[in-house]
Structure formats: C-alpha cells, structure tokens
Design a protein around this motif. Structure first.
Motif, PDB file in Angstrom:
ATOM      1  N   GLY A  25       0.839  -1.209   0.000  1.00 16.51           N
ATOM      2  CA  GLY A  25       0.000   0.000   0.000  1.00 16.51           C
ATOM      3  C   GLY A  25       0.866   1.248   0.000  1.00 16.51           C
ATOM      4  N   SER A  31       4.642   7.333   3.953  1.00 10.35           N
ATOM      5  CA  SER A  31       5.603   6.461   4.650  1.00 10.35           C
ATOM      6  C   SER A  31       6.808   6.174   3.770  1.00 10.35           C
ATOM      7  N   GLU A  47       1.503  -1.098  -4.843  1.00 18.69           N
ATOM      8  CA  GLU A  47       0.251  -0.339  -4.919  1.00 18.69           C
ATOM      9  C   GLU A  47      -0.628  -0.897  -6.026  1.00 18.69           C
ATOM     10  N   ASP A  94       0.324  -2.175   5.119  1.00 20.11           N
ATOM     11  CA  ASP A  94      -0.617  -1.055   5.232  1.00 20.11           C
ATOM     12  C   ASP A  94      -1.584  -1.019   4.046  1.00 20.11           C
TER      13      ASP A  94
HETATM   14  C1  LIG Z   1      -3.581   3.399   3.855  1.00 20.38           C
HETATM   15  S1  LIG Z   1      -3.104   3.525   2.200  1.00 20.38           S
HETATM   16  C2  LIG Z   1      -1.354   3.371   2.278  1.00 20.38           C
HETATM   17  C3  LIG Z   1      -0.655   4.525   2.952  1.00 20.38           C
HETATM   18  C4  LIG Z   1       0.859   4.446   2.924  1.00 20.38           C
HETATM   19  N1  LIG Z   1       1.356   3.132   3.317  1.00 20.38           N
HETATM   20  C5  LIG Z   1       1.438   5.460   3.859  1.00 20.38           C
HETATM   21  O1  LIG Z   1       1.688   5.151   5.033  1.00 20.38           O
HETATM   22  O2  LIG Z   1       1.652   6.598   3.428  1.00 20.38           O
HETATM   23  C6  LIG Z   1      -3.576   1.951   1.590  1.00 20.38           C
HETATM   24  C7  LIG Z   1      -3.207   1.704   0.122  1.00 20.38           C
HETATM   25  O3  LIG Z   1      -3.246   0.317  -0.120  1.00 20.38           O
HETATM   26  C8  LIG Z   1      -3.661   0.098  -1.454  1.00 20.38           C
HETATM   27  N2  LIG Z   1      -4.155  -1.279  -1.505  1.00 20.38           N
HETATM   28  C9  LIG Z   1      -5.290  -1.740  -0.971  1.00 20.38           C
HETATM   29  N3  LIG Z   1      -5.405  -3.052  -1.126  1.00 20.38           N
HETATM   30  C10 LIG Z   1      -4.291  -3.459  -1.787  1.00 20.38           C
HETATM   31  C11 LIG Z   1      -3.805  -4.733  -2.192  1.00 20.38           C
HETATM   32  N4  LIG Z   1      -4.494  -5.844  -1.962  1.00 20.38           N
HETATM   33  N5  LIG Z   1      -2.596  -4.791  -2.807  1.00 20.38           N
HETATM   34  C12 LIG Z   1      -1.883  -3.647  -3.020  1.00 20.38           C
HETATM   35  N6  LIG Z   1      -2.291  -2.407  -2.654  1.00 20.38           N
HETATM   36  C13 LIG Z   1      -3.476  -2.320  -2.028  1.00 20.38           C
HETATM   37  C14 LIG Z   1      -4.726   1.158  -1.650  1.00 20.38           C
HETATM   38  O4  LIG Z   1      -4.941   1.416  -3.017  1.00 20.38           O
HETATM   39  C15 LIG Z   1      -4.158   2.345  -0.870  1.00 20.38           C
HETATM   40  O5  LIG Z   1      -3.455   3.204  -1.704  1.00 20.38           O
END
Ligand SMILES: C[S@@+](CC[C@H](N)C(=O)[O-])C[C@H]1O[C@@H](n2cnc3c(N)ncnc32)[C@H](O)[C@@H]1O
Length: 202
Positions: A25, A31, A47, A94
């Motif tokens: 994510g 992050s 992502e 995340d």
């Molecule tokens: C909470 S945000 C991430 C924030 C980032 N880690 C930070 O701390 O700045 C969650 C992200 O996970 C992505 N996401 C959700 N499910 C996913 C998956 N199964 N595989 C990859 N990415 C995913 C979403 O599109 C979103 O952009």
C-alpha cells in the motif's frame, strides 16, 4: 491511516540488522518518503491502484526503489524471488480498501469490500506468504490500522466504520506467526502491531 514515522526506524535497523524495506500500500507515499531517508539497500512498495502507482513512480526516483503495480498477493512472491533470503527486511503492511482511502463516498469501504473481496483486506494472505516464503523468520513486521479489526483504547478512538463492515478479528496474526515472532500491540494513533523475530541472527 498511520505512518512509518510512528516508529524509531533507525533503532530497528540497528537492532535487527535490517537491510531493506517492503511496504504494501503505497498510497500517496507518506511512509515511503520517510523510508527513503534511511540507508536500506533496497526498498519495495506495492500499490494496486494504477493512478496512485503512476503518481508514485513520478514522485519517487531512487535507484534503490522499485514500486510494483499489483495486488500484494502477487507482488510479494515477485519481490521474494529477487531478494536475498538471508537479508532481514522491515515490512510495513498497510494495504487495505482499494479505491476507498482517498475517496469521499460514505459507503466507499463497503464498495471496496464487495468489489475486491479478500484483496480489500489482504493482511492474512500477506502474512501467510511471508511465513512461507521467508523461512528464516528474521524480518521485522509492522502492521498498521489495528482499529480496522478490533475495538480498543486507541489514541484516535474506535473506527466508526468497523461495526458496519464485517472485518473479522486479528487472531490470524498469532496463529500464523506466534512461533517465530514476538507480537506487541500498541494503541498509538489507530493501533499498530510490531512483530519482531524471536531469534535474531545478529
Ligand atoms: C492506507 S493507504 C497506504 C498509505 C501508505 N502506506 C502510507 O503510510 O503513506 C492503503 C493503500 O493500499 C492500497 N491497496 C489496498 N489493497 C491493496 C492490495 N491488496 N494490494 C496492493 N495495494 C493495495 C490502496 O490502493 C491504498 O493506496
């Protein structure tokens, strides 16, 4: 959403001889921009959302970094085939609710769950992949947003959406990793789990 900035990353690097960083994510990269400040040999961020991925690859140019546009369940095995299994990594797990976190519709989390199923809450799958494909169990694993799965005295309160969504609980974390990792829950912000290896080889 919590961030890697909540942790003393340098202390973890030193204590567990961490060589690289893997994040599920990318989001808008808060992050990741912090992770890039440390001397990891390699960094990976995963992502699924192509728009967020395209922004991230333009924003973050670093020869140590690879951003992968896929579901974490596909990207993690790809990464594990590239990295040295003897190198301990820091994970920041995340990923959740594709297309929901940065949206505004009031039912966006339910829409994401309906559309993506287990890929909307991929944590259990991710931990199973890590458990199987990182057999030396030397990695440190940080898990964000405990409040998605359970109620508790979180600094930011309880998540208002939790009771509307069928997000289950987190018992799977100890079922998968209690033999190999110490598991610490902290209630800072939206809640984190910190999983550290029971036997560090350093
Ligand atoms: C909470 S945000 C991430 C924030 C980032 N880690 C930070 O701390 O700045 C969650 C992200 O996970 C992505 N996401 C959700 N499910 C996913 C998956 N199964 N595989 C990859 N990415 C995913 C979403 O599109 C979103 O952009």
């Amino acid at each position: 959403m919590g961030h890697l900035q909540a942790f003393n990353v340098q202390e973890m690097i030193n204590k567990f001889n961490i060589q690289g960083y893997i994040e599920t994510g990318t989001g808008i990269g808060d992050s990741l921009s912090y992770a890039l400040k440390f001397s990891f040999k390699k960094l990976y961020s995963i992502e699924y959302d192509t728009k967020l991925y395209n922004k991230a690859i333009k924003k973050f140019i670093d020869p140590r970094l690879k951003i992968i546009n896929n579901f974490s369940k596909h990207a993690l095995p790809e990464i594990f085939s590239e990295i040295n299994e003897n190198d301990p990594y820091l994970f920041f797990l995340d990923a959740h609710f594709p297309e929901a976190d940065f949206g505004i519709a009031s039912n966006r989390y339910q829409i994401s769950l309906d559309k993506y199923g287990s890929d909307a809450l991929p944590l259990e799958t991710e931990l199973n992949i890590i458990d199987i494909m990182r057999p030396l169990h030397q990695d440190v694993i940080l898990i964000d947003d405990v409040w998605i799965y359970e109620e508790g005295p979180f600094e930011m309160g309880n998540w208002s959406e939790r009771n509307k969504l069928n997000t289950g609980n987190m018992t799977f974390v100890s079922e998968i990793l209690e033999n190999t990792h110490n598991i610490l829950k902290i209630y800072k912000q939206q809640g984190y789990l910190i999983l550290t290896p029971k036997e560090s080889k350093k």
